[in-house]
Scaffold this motif. Structure first.
Motif, mmCIF file in Angstrom:
data_model
loop_
_atom_site.group_PDB
_atom_site.id
_atom_site.type_symbol
_atom_site.label_atom_id
_atom_site.label_comp_id
_atom_site.label_asym_id
_atom_site.label_seq_id
_atom_site.Cartn_x
_atom_site.Cartn_y
_atom_site.Cartn_z
ATOM 1 N N ASN A 70 -7.243 26.594 14.830
ATOM 2 C CA ASN A 70 -8.582 26.640 14.228
ATOM 3 C C ASN A 70 -8.568 26.154 12.783
ATOM 4 N N HIS A 71 -7.429 25.679 12.316
ATOM 5 C CA HIS A 71 -7.330 25.126 10.953
ATOM 6 C C HIS A 71 -6.669 23.745 11.011
ATOM 7 N N LEU A 72 -7.234 22.870 11.805
ATOM 8 C CA LEU A 72 -6.688 21.511 11.915
ATOM 9 C C LEU A 72 -7.663 20.473 11.404
ATOM 10 N N ARG A 73 -8.757 20.326 12.124
ATOM 11 C CA ARG A 73 -9.766 19.319 11.737
ATOM 12 C C ARG A 73 -10.749 19.884 10.717
ATOM 13 N N ARG A 74 -11.198 21.080 10.994
ATOM 14 C CA ARG A 74 -12.040 21.806 10.043
ATOM 15 C C ARG A 74 -11.906 23.277 10.403
ATOM 16 N N ASP A 75 -12.396 24.157 9.554
ATOM 17 C CA ASP A 75 -12.333 25.571 9.830
ATOM 18 C C ASP A 75 -13.393 25.923 10.864
ATOM 19 N N THR A 76 -12.924 26.232 12.088
ATOM 20 C CA THR A 76 -13.877 26.549 13.153
ATOM 21 C C THR A 76 -14.104 28.035 13.287
ATOM 22 N N VAL B 171 -4.320 11.486 11.131
ATOM 23 C CA VAL B 171 -5.075 11.568 9.882
ATOM 24 C C VAL B 171 -6.401 12.298 10.063
ATOM 25 N N ARG B 172 -6.859 12.495 11.309
ATOM 26 C CA ARG B 172 -8.119 13.224 11.492
ATOM 27 C C ARG B 172 -7.948 14.715 11.248
ATOM 28 N N LEU B 173 -6.717 15.200 11.230
ATOM 29 C CA LEU B 173 -6.452 16.628 11.054
ATOM 30 C C LEU B 173 -6.280 16.934 9.570
ATOM 31 N N PHE C 130 -2.428 34.018 10.356
ATOM 32 C CA PHE C 130 -2.066 33.051 9.325
ATOM 33 C C PHE C 130 -3.140 31.977 9.209
ATOM 34 N N ASP C 131 -3.355 31.514 7.968
ATOM 35 C CA ASP C 131 -4.244 30.373 7.757
ATOM 36 C C ASP C 131 -3.411 29.092 7.739
ATOM 37 N N ALA C 132 -4.018 27.982 7.371
ATOM 38 C CA ALA C 132 -3.327 26.692 7.423
ATOM 39 C C ALA C 132 -2.125 26.637 6.495
ATOM 40 N N ALA C 133 -2.151 27.411 5.403
ATOM 41 C CA ALA C 133 -1.066 27.394 4.429
ATOM 42 C C ALA C 133 0.004 28.440 4.720
ATOM 43 N N GLY C 134 -0.136 29.156 5.852
ATOM 44 C CA GLY C 134 0.830 30.201 6.172
ATOM 45 C C GLY C 134 0.584 31.495 5.418
#
Length: 478
Positions: free
Chosen positions: A471-477, A455-457, A58-62
Motif C-alpha cells: 500500500n506504499h508503492l505507487r501512492r498511499d492507498t 519508475v511508476r512506484l 511498517f510504512d515505506a521507510a520501514g
C-alpha cells in the motif's frame, strides 16, 4: 527465446501507469493469509501484511505507522503499551472490536514454537480489553522496542478464513500463482475525494527469481521483491537499468554459524583465527559497491550498554591474520593431516558464487573446503542470512548463538529476563563480549537484499527492514 537470452534483455522501463501494479515476489505462490507455518515464505509474509494488519505496521521507510491501532501510548519504563483501535472492519464486513483483537493476540502468543518470533515475545505478561476500542499489553519486563515486533506479518491478525483480516487490501484469487489485491474503500470518504482506482490494485505473484526477472525485463511487472544473494548473479546477467535496481541497507546477520565444536573448531583461538582470515573486502566487492562488510556481531550499540565488541584480531592486517591461521593449520596437519571444513550454503548461482569466494579463502588458509546443501546435518559451518525484525542486540546474539559457549548462552538468557532496562543493557554487553570471545559465529557482511523497481512506484524506499508494503508503492492507498 531461451531463458539466458531473455535474462540479457535490458529493461528500458517505460511501463505506463495504467492498470494494476504487478508485483512479483521471489518464492512459492502465497498461501492463505495467516497460514499456520513456523516460517512464512516471503510471498506469504507480503500477502499476510497486505490483507491482515497487526496493531501497527511498517510504512515505506520501514518506520512504524498505525495498523488496527490509530494511536498508542508507551509507559516511561516500557512495561505497558495502550492501543486505541481505529474504526475498521474484517473482510466479512463486521466491525473490529477490542475483545476480538485481545483473543487473536493471545492466540498468536500461545502458538509458541509455531511462531518464529516467540522467543522475543516472552516478556508479554497479558493482553486485556480496557474498552471496546482500547486494549493494553502488559509486560513483565520493559521492552520499549516492542512495536517493531508487532509490525511483523507473523503478528498480523486474521479472525478466520471467512472473516479474514482488516486490510489494507482485500484479496481475490486470479490463478494458481497470482492474487489480485484491491484497496479497501473508506466508507467515511468524502464523496468528492477520488477513491481507489484500477491503478491502486496490486497483482501479487509468487515465482522463481529467473521468471520474476524475465517478467520485469519484458515490462510485465512493476516490482520484483524478495531478492537475496542466492539469485543475485541472475540480476548481474540481466542488464537491468541502474534506475530500476535498488539495494536495501538491510540490518541483520550474514555470516557463518559454527555448528560443531570439535576437530579444528574445538579451540576458541583457532575459531577466532579462522574468522579473522576471511577476505570480506573481496567478497563484497565481487557482489556490489552497495554491500557492506562487517567484523562484529552487532551493527551498532542498539540496546547494549557498550558499543559492539571488537574481536581481538580486528586491527591486524590480513597478511598477519592469514599467517595466524596457517600456523594453527600447520600444527594440526603435523598430527592429523590436512583439515577439512564442510560448509552448508544455499543452492543456485548465488550459493555457487559464495562457495567460490569462501572456498578460495579456506584453501589459502590451508583448509580443504567441502560444499553441502543448506540443511545438511553434518555441516561444520552454515550460512546465516537474516534481516533483523527489530533493533535489539539480543536478537543478533540469540540468532548467532547456534553452538556457542555456556557462558554466552547464560548471558543471553540473563538479558532476556533482566528486570530493568539498565540491567538488560549490561547483560547484553556481557553476552556480546562472551559470544565474540567464543568465536562461535563468523560475521561477514550485512544481509544483501535487492529489488527491481519500476519508475511508476514513486513511494518505494530502501530501508533497514528491507520491507516494502504494497500500500506504499505507487501512492498511499490507506
Amino acid at each position: 527465446m531461451s531463458l539466458p537470452a531473455l535474462l540479457l534483455t535490458t529493461s528500458c522501463d517505460r511501463r505506463a501507469d495504467v492498470g494494476p501494479v504487478v508485483v512479483s515476489v521471489i518464492g512459492e505462490a502465497p498461501a492463505v493469509a495467516g497460514a499456520d507455518r513456523l516460517l512464512l515464505s516471503t510471498p506469504d509474509r507480503i500477502l499476510t501484511d497486505s490483507v491482515a494488519e497487526g496493531l501497527v505496521r511498517f510504512d515505506a521507510a520501514g518506520q512504524i505507522e498505525g495498523g488496527l491501532a490509530e494511536r498508542w501510548t508507551v509507559t516511561d519504563d516500557g512495561t505497558s503499551f495502550i492501543f486505541r483501535l481505529r474504526e475498521a472492519r474484517w473482510a466479512d464486513g463486521q466491525p473490529v472490536r477490542a475483545a476480538q483483537v485481545v483473543n487473536l493476540l493471545k492466540r498468536q502468543l500461545a502458538r509458541g514454537a509455531r511462531n518464529s518470533l516467540a522467543p522475543y515475545l516472552s516478556a508479554i505478561d497479558d493482553v486485556v480489553e480496557m474498552t471496546p476500542e482500547v486494549i493494553e499489553v502488559d509486560l513483565a519486563r520493559p521492552r520499549p522496542d516492542l512495536l517493531k515486533l508487532f509490525a511483523q506479518p507473523e503478528l498480523a491478525l486474521v479472525r478466520s478464513a471467512s472473516a479474514g483480516g482488516a486490510g489494507p487490501f482485500r484479496a481475490t484469487s486470479v490463478g494458481k500463482h497470482a492474487t489480485l489485491l484491491r484497496p479497501i474503500d473508506d466508507p467515511d470518504r468524502d464523496p468528492d475525494d477520488e477513491g481507489p482506482t484500477a491503478e491502486d490494485n496490486v497483482r501479487l505473484i509468487g515465482e522463481r527469481a529467473a521468471r520474476a526477472i524475465v517478467r520485469f525485463t519484458n515490462r510485465q511487472a512493476d516490482l520484483v521483491s524478495g531478492g537475496t544473494i542466492k539469485d543475485w548473479p541472475l540480476v548481474q546477467r540481466a542488464g537491468i537499468a541502474t534506475a530500476n535496481l535498488r539495494i536495501d541497507p538491510a540490518a541483520g546477520l550474514f555470516g557463518l554459524a559454527i555448528l560443531r565444536r570439535d576437530g579444528l573448531l574445538a579451540d576458541a583461538e583457532t575459531r577466532a583465527a579462522l574468522a579473522a582470515a576471511f577476505d570480506r573486502a573481496s567478497l563484497v566487492a565481487a557482489v556490489s559497491p552497495d554491500w557492506t562488510a562487517v567484523e562484529t556481531l552487532l551493527p551498532d550499540q542498539l540496546d547494549s550498554l557498550s558499543p559492539p565488541t571488537q574481536p581481538a584480531w580486528a586491527a591486524l592486517p590480513r597478511e598477519q591474520r592469514l599467517a595466524a591461521i596457517r600456523a594453527r593449520v600447520a600444527a594440526w596437519r603435523a598430527t592429523a593431516g590436512t583439515p577439512s571444513l564442510w560448509l552448508a550454503l544455499p543452492a543456485g548461482t548465488g550459493g555457487t558464487m559464495l562457495w567460490t569466494r569462501l572456498a578460495a579463502d579456506l584453501y589459502a588458509m590451508g583448509i580443504r573446503p567441502v560444499r553441502l546443501a543448506p540443511d545438511d546435518p553434518v555441516a561444520d559451518l552454515r550460512l546465516v542470512d537474516l534481516v533483523a525484525p527489530y533493533d535489539s542486540a539480543r536478537w543478533y546474539l540469540s540468532e548467532a548463538c547456534v553452538a556457542c559457549s555456556q557462558e554466552a548462552q547464560q548471558a543471553i538468557e540473563d538479558a532476556r529476563v533482566a528486570p530493568t532496562a539498565d540491567a538488560r543493557a549490561a547483560t547484553i554487553a556481557r553476552a556480546d563480549a562472551a559470544l565474540t570471545a567464543d568465536a562461535a559465529f563468523i560475521p561477514l557482511a550485512r544481509p544483501f537484499r535487492w529489488s527491481l523497481v519500476s519508475v511508476r512506484l514513486v513511494q518505494w524506499q530502501a530501508n533497514a527492514r528491507a520491507w516494502h508494503p504494497l500500500n506504499h508503492l505507487r501512492r498511499d492507498t490507506r
